[in-house]
Design a protein around this motif. Structure first.
Motif, short mmCIF file in Angstrom:
data_model
loop_
_atom_site.label_atom_id
_atom_site.label_comp_id
_atom_site.label_asym_id
_atom_site.label_seq_id
_atom_site.Cartn_x
_atom_site.Cartn_y
_atom_site.Cartn_z
N LEU A 4 4.64 8.45 0.76
CA LEU A 4 3.91 9.83 0.48
C LEU A 4 2.46 9.85 1.18
N GLY A 5 1.77 8.66 0.90
CA GLY A 5 0.48 8.61 1.62
C GLY A 5 0.62 8.53 3.19
N ALA A 6 1.53 7.98 3.86
CA ALA A 6 1.90 7.84 5.10
C ALA A 6 2.23 9.09 5.79
N HIS A 70 -5.13 0.64 2.12
CA HIS A 70 -3.86 0.05 2.74
C HIS A 70 -2.94 -0.55 1.70
N LYS A 71 -3.33 -1.15 0.71
CA LYS A 71 -2.39 -1.81 -0.06
C LYS A 71 -2.04 -1.03 -1.44
N GLU A 72 -2.86 -0.17 -1.97
CA GLU A 72 -2.62 0.61 -3.11
C GLU A 72 -2.40 2.31 -2.79
N THR A 76 -0.85 3.22 5.48
CA THR A 76 -0.08 2.21 6.10
C THR A 76 -0.77 2.11 7.66
N GLY A 77 -1.45 3.35 8.14
CA GLY A 77 -1.83 3.16 9.43
C GLY A 77 -3.05 2.51 9.55
N LEU A 78 -3.50 1.89 8.55
CA LEU A 78 -4.69 0.81 8.52
C LEU A 78 -4.15 -0.56 9.03
N ALA A 79 -2.88 -0.69 8.99
CA ALA A 79 -2.31 -2.11 9.30
C ALA A 79 -2.80 -2.55 10.49
N ARG A 80 -2.54 -2.02 11.68
CA ARG A 80 -3.06 -2.49 12.95
C ARG A 80 -4.63 -3.02 12.91
N SER A 81 -5.71 -2.06 12.40
CA SER A 81 -6.76 -2.40 12.37
C SER A 81 -7.24 -3.67 11.38
N LEU A 82 -6.60 -3.46 10.34
CA LEU A 82 -6.82 -4.77 9.51
C LEU A 82 -6.07 -6.05 10.07
N GLY A 117 6.45 0.77 -1.90
CA GLY A 117 7.47 1.20 -0.72
C GLY A 117 7.29 0.11 0.45
N TYR A 118 6.61 -0.64 0.54
CA TYR A 118 6.15 -1.94 1.42
C TYR A 118 5.60 -3.02 0.85
N ASP A 119 5.58 -4.08 1.54
CA ASP A 119 4.90 -5.23 1.13
C ASP A 119 3.38 -5.45 1.92
N PRO A 120 2.29 -5.03 1.63
CA PRO A 120 1.14 -5.04 2.45
C PRO A 120 0.80 -6.29 3.18
#
Length: 231
Positions: A4-6, A70-72, A76-82, A117-120
């Motif tokens: 939902l967040g994505a 990102h985690k909670e 998920t769009g933050l994954a690349r920067s993190l 819905g994913y493994d952060p």
């Protein structure tokens, strides 16, 4: 909330997940906080078996908000920067080795993956590997650690209680003899999670070179002159 967040990120005007400023998911000022340089960030006390941990930021303020989002919160769009920040920590951890490096993320529980819905942490490890590949350094990601028993929620536990809660909780699902491993996570607090991950990897024959994380909780006795101090 993960999916939902994505989805909401695609259709709604975005505000920075770190500081809530308008203009996008991650503003330039907050992105700069993930730029390193990486530093050693051992907790105090150091739990037995903890590999040398590297981080690029302190787990406070906007950085904390980014990791939690990102985690909670499904950002998920933050994954690349993190992941780019994590890649800087991995480079520091692997600086003196010419061996092929295997990144092994600390696993989320099955219940957490189903809820989010994913493994952060897996997502960050994959993003870090992609960042390193674009810079010309190839590393592999291996999802080899698994929980072999349930553990209690770590929130609010003391370092000693966390160690007891996690003792023997992880196992490697394959033989890792001859592999040079860097174990990765998003945050280091007491270090017991990374120490338990390293124990399980060593039991499978891996050479655990170091640990790499995005951010480290500040030690209570740390000051601006401390070698591990982040700007």
């Amino acid at each position: 909330m993960g999916l939902l967040g994505a989805a909401l990120d695609l259709v709604l005007p975005q505000r920075c997940a770190g500081c809530d400023d308008a203009g996008g998911l991650l503003c330039a000022a907050c992105a700069a906080l993930l730029g390193g340089p990486a530093r050693l960030c051992p907790p105090r006390p150091v739990p037995p078996g903890l590999p040398r941990p590297w981080a690029v930021a302190a787990y406070t303020g906007a950085v904390r908000q980014l990791i939690v989002a990102h985690k909670e919160r499904g950002r998920t769009g933050l994954a690349r920067s993190l992941g780019a920040g994590l890649a800087a920590a991995v480079r520091a951890a692997a600086r003196d080795t010419e061996d092929p490096v295997l990144l092994v993320p600390v696993p989320s529980s099955g219940a957490s993956v189903r809820r989010r819905g994913y493994d952060p942490t897996l997502r960050l490890a994959q993003a870090a590997a992609g960042e390193m590949a674009r810079a010309g350094t190839a590393v592999s990601v291996a999802r080899v650690l698994a929980h072999r028993r349930r553990v209690a929620d770590q929130s609010g536990l003391t370092a000693a209680d966390r160690a007891a809660n996690l003792a023997g909780a992880l196992t490697a699902r394959r033989d890792l003899r001859g592999a040079t491993v860097i174990v990765v996570d998003d945050v280091i607090t007491t270090g017991v999670t990374l120490a338990e991950a390293a124990r399980a990897l060593r039991a499978a024959g891996a050479r655990v070179r170091a640990a790499a994380v995005v951010a480290a909780t500040r030690r209570h006795d740390e000051g601006p002159g401390d070698p591990g101090h982040f700007r």
